[in-house]
Design a protein around this motif. Structure first.
Motif, PDB file in Angstrom:
ATOM      1  N   PHE A   1       0.842  -1.187   0.000  1.00 63.85           N
ATOM      2  CA  PHE A   1       0.000   0.000   0.000  1.00 63.85           C
ATOM      3  C   PHE A   1       0.886   1.248   0.000  1.00 63.85           C
ATOM      4  CE2 PHE A   1      -2.634  -3.232   2.016  1.00 63.85           C
ATOM      5  CZ  PHE A   1      -3.916  -2.971   1.533  1.00 63.85           C
ATOM      6  N   HIS A   2       0.496   2.226  -0.811  1.00 60.29           N
ATOM      7  CA  HIS A   2       1.105   3.554  -0.721  1.00 60.29           C
ATOM      8  C   HIS A   2      -0.024   4.511  -0.367  1.00 60.29           C
ATOM      9  CE1 HIS A   2       3.289   7.240  -2.213  1.00 60.29           C
ATOM     10  NE2 HIS A   2       4.216   6.645  -1.480  1.00 60.29           N
ATOM     11  N   ILE A   3       0.091   5.149   0.801  1.00 58.49           N
ATOM     12  CA  ILE A   3      -1.010   5.927   1.357  1.00 58.49           C
ATOM     13  C   ILE A   3      -0.540   7.346   1.640  1.00 58.49           C
ATOM     14  CG2 ILE A   3      -2.696   6.064   3.230  1.00 58.49           C
ATOM     15  CD1 ILE A   3      -2.119   3.036   3.726  1.00 58.49           C
ATOM     16  N   PRO A   4      -1.148   8.353   1.028  1.00 57.00           N
ATOM     17  CA  PRO A   4      -0.769   9.728   1.341  1.00 57.00           C
ATOM     18  C   PRO A   4      -1.159  10.086   2.767  1.00 57.00           C
ATOM     19  CG  PRO A   4      -2.699   9.700  -0.080  1.00 57.00           C
ATOM     20  CD  PRO A   4      -2.208   8.278   0.012  1.00 57.00           C
ATOM     21  N   LEU A   5      -0.262  10.727   3.474  1.00 52.03           N
ATOM     22  CA  LEU A   5      -0.532  11.151   4.849  1.00 52.03           C
ATOM     23  C   LEU A   5      -0.974  12.610   4.811  1.00 52.03           C
ATOM     24  CD1 LEU A   5       2.482   9.407   6.628  1.00 52.03           C
ATOM     25  CD2 LEU A   5       0.154   8.543   6.273  1.00 52.03           C
ATOM     26  N   ASP A   6      -2.238  12.799   4.479  1.00 50.82           N
ATOM     27  CA  ASP A   6      -2.766  14.148   4.275  1.00 50.82           C
ATOM     28  C   ASP A   6      -2.930  14.923   5.578  1.00 50.82           C
ATOM     29  OD1 ASP A   6      -3.003  13.786   1.510  1.00 50.82           O
ATOM     30  OD2 ASP A   6      -4.994  12.904   1.695  1.00 50.82           O
ATOM     31  N   LEU A   7      -3.084  14.214   6.699  1.00 46.85           N
ATOM     32  CA  LEU A   7      -3.334  14.883   7.975  1.00 46.85           C
ATOM     33  C   LEU A   7      -2.021  15.220   8.678  1.00 46.85           C
ATOM     34  CD1 LEU A   7      -6.336  12.883   9.474  1.00 46.85           C
ATOM     35  CD2 LEU A   7      -6.371  15.096   8.309  1.00 46.85           C
ATOM     36  N   SER A   8      -1.803  16.495   8.872  1.00 46.69           N
ATOM     37  CA  SER A   8      -0.672  16.993   9.654  1.00 46.69           C
ATOM     38  C   SER A   8      -1.143  18.255  10.358  1.00 46.69           C
ATOM     39  CB  SER A   8       0.532  17.301   8.757  1.00 46.69           C
ATOM     40  OG  SER A   8       0.227  18.375   7.868  1.00 46.69           O
ATOM     41  N   VAL A   9      -0.345  18.735  11.273  1.00 46.67           N
ATOM     42  CA  VAL A   9      -0.722  19.958  11.989  1.00 46.67           C
ATOM     43  C   VAL A   9      -0.910  21.108  11.017  1.00 46.67           C
ATOM     44  CG1 VAL A   9       0.061  21.685  13.654  1.00 46.67           C
ATOM     45  CG2 VAL A   9       0.375  19.247  14.140  1.00 46.67           C
TER      46      VAL A   9
END
Length: 230
Positions: free
Chosen positions: A133-141
């Protein structure tokens, strides 16, 4: 799946189908395969777009056969013209195919687009032993504080769900997967054609990442997660 893939809307918003990103993505997938010494004869990609990731992987693994599944007629038509003796494409949903099993299944930047992503991930378990799986980590501060980056992802590329590392890994484990290996990939730092704001953020992201990777990704974003699971 977001409706923009079943019409020409996505192609109008993203006319290249992000083909320019494919060599980089294929390199990340190749790296985790080689690191974990996976031996395989068959590999499929679910949501293969125009097929460029598979074509790049086929050059790196010349003895294997590759199959791409795509539900967008527009992307499939472009991929179909690129078929080789070892790379083929199907205009279908792999979950509706009977007896379609592979040694390795690649799901690159797909689950965030699927409305019922939990059922989708669970359904993929029977499609092969290893999943990448390649998953974008869209959630950040910074993305939550600014808000518009996430809103743009929804409007322009059809992201329906948003992850950070812990929720991505918890989702896979909750769907019955065993996580073998994972790594951050520097998507916003290394991919071509980035927005001006991403270019400005390259130096602070690299500096903080060199000190504390998890903290850098959680605060500044700009990374995706590559996961090998079974």
């Amino acid at each position: 799946m977001h409706d923009i893939y079943l019409t020409d809307q996505y192609a109008e918003l993203n006319p290249t189908w992000h083909e320019e990103d494919s060599p980089w993505k294929a390199h990340q997938i190749e790296a985790i395969i080689r690191k974990n010494r996976l031996n395989f004869d068959s590999l499929c990609e679910v949501g293969c777009g125009t097929g460029e990731i598979l074509l790049n992987l086929s050059r790196s693994f010349p003895k294997a056969h590759f199959t791409g599944y795509e539900i967008s007629p527009h992307a499939y038509q472009r991929a179909k013209t690129k078929e080789t003796s070892r790379v083929s494409f199907q205009l279908s949903d792999i979950l509706e195919e009977k007896d379609s099993t592979f040694d390795v299944v690649v799901i690159a930047d797909v689950i965030e687009h699927v409305e019922d992503y939990i059922s989708f991930i669970k359904g993929l378990r029977s499609c092969g032993r290893y999943k990448i799986f390649h998953i974008p980590l869209d959630l950040s501060v910074q993305s939550v504080l600014r808000a518009w980056p996430i809103a743009n992802l929804r409007d322009n590329v059809g992201h329906l769900h948003y992850f950070f590392k812990d929720t991505a890994l918890a989702t896979l484990r909750g769907c019955g997967y065993s996580v073998i290996d994972y790594a951050y990939t520097a998507s916003r730092l290394e991919l071509p054609n980035q927005a001006f704001s991403s270019t400005l953020m390259r130096l602070p992201r690299r500096l903080l990442y060199s000190i504390h990777p998890d903290l850098a990704v959680r605060i500044l974003g700009g990374y995706s997660l590559l996961v090998l699971a079974e």
